[in-house]
Design a protein around this motif. Structure first.
Motif, short mmCIF file in Angstrom:
data_model
loop_
_atom_site.label_atom_id
_atom_site.label_comp_id
_atom_site.label_asym_id
_atom_site.label_seq_id
_atom_site.Cartn_x
_atom_site.Cartn_y
_atom_site.Cartn_z
N LYS A 1 0.84 -1.19 0.00
CA LYS A 1 0.00 0.00 0.00
C LYS A 1 0.88 1.25 0.00
CE LYS A 1 -3.94 -2.25 0.65
NZ LYS A 1 -4.76 -2.54 -0.49
N VAL A 2 0.46 2.26 -0.74
CA VAL A 2 1.24 3.49 -0.86
C VAL A 2 1.30 4.23 0.48
CG1 VAL A 2 1.47 5.72 -2.05
CG2 VAL A 2 0.65 3.72 -3.31
N SER A 3 0.21 4.25 1.22
CA SER A 3 0.17 5.01 2.46
C SER A 3 1.18 4.52 3.50
CB SER A 3 -1.25 5.02 3.03
OG SER A 3 -1.29 5.82 4.19
N SER B 1 4.77 5.15 2.13
CA SER B 1 5.21 6.55 2.19
C SER B 1 5.44 6.99 3.64
CB SER B 1 4.23 7.48 1.47
OG SER B 1 2.95 7.41 2.04
N SER C 1 -0.99 8.71 -2.22
CA SER C 1 -1.66 7.67 -1.43
C SER C 1 -3.13 8.00 -1.17
CB SER C 1 -0.94 7.45 -0.10
OG SER C 1 -1.17 8.51 0.80
#
Length: 179
Positions: free
Chosen positions: A33-35, A38, A73
């Motif tokens: 997942k991007v969140s 990041s 995200s």
């Protein structure tokens, strides 16, 4: 920066990336997942600041790229989708694309990984050789002569290992493992 606020920066980074590694190894799809990715990357930002002027440009570039991923995200769920969107839009190599920013963040993470690998195998209190080796391996192939020379000069004003650990509020007793 972590100095003086009780945070254990290296431990927080290790925990965040361990959680990401668990997601990859525990799931069939290895969908990152991007969140959370990041977020984990944002925890690395203080390390660049602790290295001083030699890595000031890297710090600014890294922070900007991580901030782009944080924004991405909000509308893109995982890293694979992020890349696929840029491939479809034919913007993978375009400056400012999420994919290119992801590449730059990856290089920043690689630099930090190599730096700490070198710290662990290098005797003495100086960061100059570990940082120089990390820079040469990761960033130098992508930089022109002028930037390489400026970084080389900046290596002379790096903090010591002891000063770095103090800035990161670490006691030097933590053991870092690299896969």
């Amino acid at each position: 920066m972590a100095e003086g606020n009780g945070d254990k920066t290296l431990r927080k980074i290790a925990e965040a990336f361990k959680d990401l590694a668990n997601v990859v190894t525990d799931s069939q799809s290895a969908e990152v997942k991007v969140s959370p990715f990041s977020h984990a990357c944002s925890l690395v930002s203080p390390l660049f600041g602790c290295l001083g002027v030699a890595f000031k440009f890297a710090e600014m570039d890294y922070v900007a790229k991580v901030n782009d991923l944080v924004e991405a995200s909000k509308c893109v769920q995982n890293l694979q989708s992020l890349i696929e969107l840029d491939v479809q839009a034919n913007t993978v190599r375009k400056g400012g694309s999420h994919t290119r920013n992801l590449l730059r963040v990856k290089r920043g993470l690689d630099m930090v990984r190599v730096l700490f690998e070198q710290i662990l195998v290098t005797e003495g209190n100086s960061l100059r050789n570990p940082a120089s080796k990390a820079y040469e391996q990761v960033f130098a192939p992508h930089h022109g002569w002028a930037i390489r020379k400026a970084v080389s000069v900046g290596m002379y004003v790096l903090p010591t290992k002891e000063q770095l650990l103090k800035k990161l509020n670490e006691d030097g007793k933590c053991r870092i493992k690299f896969a």
